[in-house]
Design a protein around this motif. Structure first.
Motif, PDB file in Angstrom:
ATOM      1  N   VAL A 125       0.896  -1.038   0.121  1.00  0.00           N
ATOM      2  CA  VAL A 125      -0.023  -0.046  -0.016  1.00  0.00           C
ATOM      3  C   VAL A 125       0.993   1.274  -0.033  1.00  0.00           C
ATOM      4  O   VAL A 125       0.610   2.352  -0.600  1.00  0.00           O
ATOM      5  CB  VAL A 125      -0.827  -0.080   1.269  1.00  0.00           C
ATOM      6  CG1 VAL A 125      -1.577   1.276   1.420  1.00  0.00           C
ATOM      7  CG2 VAL A 125      -2.128  -1.119   1.099  1.00  0.00           C
ATOM      8  N   GLU A 126       1.936   1.272   0.676  1.00  0.00           N
ATOM      9  CA  GLU A 126       2.710   2.385   1.046  1.00  0.00           C
ATOM     10  C   GLU A 126       3.476   2.809  -0.429  1.00  0.00           C
ATOM     11  O   GLU A 126       3.557   3.710  -0.826  1.00  0.00           O
ATOM     12  CB  GLU A 126       3.760   2.036   1.960  1.00  0.00           C
ATOM     13  CG  GLU A 126       3.343   2.184   3.250  1.00  0.00           C
ATOM     14  CD  GLU A 126       2.329   0.886   3.867  1.00  0.00           C
ATOM     15  OE1 GLU A 126       2.742  -0.375   3.180  1.00  0.00           O
ATOM     16  OE2 GLU A 126       1.913   0.805   4.760  1.00  0.00           O
ATOM     17  N   MET A 127       3.952   1.573  -0.944  1.00  0.00           N
ATOM     18  CA  MET A 127       4.716   1.864  -2.448  1.00  0.00           C
ATOM     19  C   MET A 127       3.700   2.199  -3.554  1.00  0.00           C
ATOM     20  O   MET A 127       3.868   3.268  -4.124  1.00  0.00           O
ATOM     21  CB  MET A 127       5.385   0.511  -2.756  1.00  0.00           C
ATOM     22  CG  MET A 127       5.967   0.611  -3.953  1.00  0.00           C
ATOM     23  SD  MET A 127       6.808  -1.026  -4.776  1.00  0.00           S
ATOM     24  CE  MET A 127       8.033  -0.979  -4.032  1.00  0.00           C
TER      25      MET A 127
ATOM     26  N   LEU B  35      -1.838   9.067  -4.607  1.00  0.00           N
ATOM     27  CA  LEU B  35      -2.884   8.995  -3.842  1.00  0.00           C
ATOM     28  C   LEU B  35      -2.292   8.805  -2.370  1.00  0.00           C
ATOM     29  O   LEU B  35      -1.326   8.300  -2.346  1.00  0.00           O
ATOM     30  CB  LEU B  35      -3.493   7.440  -4.201  1.00  0.00           C
ATOM     31  CG  LEU B  35      -4.090   7.386  -5.867  1.00  0.00           C
ATOM     32  CD1 LEU B  35      -4.685   5.896  -6.162  1.00  0.00           C
ATOM     33  CD2 LEU B  35      -5.021   8.510  -6.028  1.00  0.00           C
ATOM     34  N   SER B  36      -3.454   8.908  -1.418  1.00  0.00           N
ATOM     35  CA  SER B  36      -3.203   8.820  -0.039  1.00  0.00           C
ATOM     36  C   SER B  36      -2.977   7.257   0.378  1.00  0.00           C
ATOM     37  O   SER B  36      -3.783   6.858  -0.407  1.00  0.00           O
ATOM     38  CB  SER B  36      -4.336   9.746   0.632  1.00  0.00           C
ATOM     39  OG  SER B  36      -5.634   8.904   0.665  1.00  0.00           O
TER      40      SER B  36
ATOM     41  N   GLU C  54      -5.766   2.052   0.493  1.00  0.00           N
ATOM     42  CA  GLU C  54      -6.344   0.988   1.132  1.00  0.00           C
ATOM     43  C   GLU C  54      -7.768   0.610   0.986  1.00  0.00           C
ATOM     44  O   GLU C  54      -8.218  -0.484   0.777  1.00  0.00           O
ATOM     45  CB  GLU C  54      -6.284   1.266   2.750  1.00  0.00           C
ATOM     46  CG  GLU C  54      -4.875   1.263   3.409  1.00  0.00           C
ATOM     47  CD  GLU C  54      -4.757   1.711   4.512  1.00  0.00           C
ATOM     48  OE1 GLU C  54      -5.692   2.648   5.064  1.00  0.00           O
ATOM     49  OE2 GLU C  54      -3.776   1.552   5.282  1.00  0.00           O
ATOM     50  N   ARG C  55      -8.564   1.911   0.637  1.00  0.00           N
ATOM     51  CA  ARG C  55      -9.951   1.625  -0.095  1.00  0.00           C
ATOM     52  C   ARG C  55     -10.083   0.801  -1.359  1.00  0.00           C
ATOM     53  O   ARG C  55     -10.770  -0.109  -1.327  1.00  0.00           O
ATOM     54  CB  ARG C  55     -10.797   2.993  -0.168  1.00  0.00           C
ATOM     55  CG  ARG C  55     -11.369   3.726   0.910  1.00  0.00           C
ATOM     56  CD  ARG C  55     -12.283   4.751   0.640  1.00  0.00           C
ATOM     57  NE  ARG C  55     -11.572   5.831   0.047  1.00  0.00           N
ATOM     58  CZ  ARG C  55     -11.033   6.974   0.839  1.00  0.00           C
ATOM     59  NH1 ARG C  55     -11.147   6.868   2.060  1.00  0.00           N
ATOM     60  NH2 ARG C  55     -10.282   7.908   0.083  1.00  0.00           N
TER      61      ARG C  55
ATOM     62  N   ALA D 237     -11.141  -4.354  -3.863  1.00  0.00           N
ATOM     63  CA  ALA D 237     -10.464  -5.395  -4.942  1.00  0.00           C
ATOM     64  C   ALA D 237     -10.482  -6.690  -4.087  1.00  0.00           C
ATOM     65  O   ALA D 237     -10.789  -7.738  -4.764  1.00  0.00           O
ATOM     66  CB  ALA D 237      -9.084  -5.176  -5.296  1.00  0.00           C
ATOM     67  N   GLU D 238     -10.404  -6.829  -2.818  1.00  0.00           N
ATOM     68  CA  GLU D 238     -10.490  -8.131  -1.960  1.00  0.00           C
ATOM     69  C   GLU D 238     -11.966  -8.369  -1.809  1.00  0.00           C
ATOM     70  O   GLU D 238     -12.073  -9.564  -1.395  1.00  0.00           O
ATOM     71  CB  GLU D 238      -9.885  -7.744  -0.667  1.00  0.00           C
ATOM     72  CG  GLU D 238      -8.339  -7.741  -0.891  1.00  0.00           C
ATOM     73  CD  GLU D 238      -7.621  -7.301   0.289  1.00  0.00           C
ATOM     74  OE1 GLU D 238      -8.264  -6.883   1.218  1.00  0.00           O
ATOM     75  OE2 GLU D 238      -6.481  -7.383   0.453  1.00  0.00           O
TER      76      GLU D 238
END
Length: 89
Positions: A62-64, A71-72, A77-78, A83-84
């Motif tokens: 997520v960080e990468m 994007l934040s 994360e949203r 997607a999950e």
């Protein structure tokens, strides 16, 4: 003239056009510019979201993804949570 040394003919033409516009013409021009900027933001957001989804699907953190798409972390994360989610048919 002194102004010829500081203002190009293109700038002088643009200034003349702006000074000769009516208030309505100025409002229309401003609205067009605002609409174009909003459209550009929308398209950029959409492209960034698609790239982020692709990176997440490729296994990137997520960080990468946030760092490389602009994007934040919350937005990424949203996208990851979306997607999950199982697809219900």
């Amino acid at each position: 003239a002194l102004t010829d040394k500081f203002i190009t003919s293109e700038d002088a033409e643009r200034i003349w056009r702006e000074l000769s516009m009516t208030k309505v013409e100025k409002l229309i021009l401003e609205e067009r510019a605002n609409a174009l900027m909003e459209n550009t933001r929308t398209v950029t957001q959409s492209v960034s979201s698609q790239i982020a989804s692709n990176l997440l699907n490729s296994g990137c953190s997520v960080e990468m993804v946030a760092e490389n798409t602009g994007l934040s972390i919350e937005e990424v994360e949203r996208l990851k949570a979306k997607a999950e989610r199982p697809i219900i048919e």
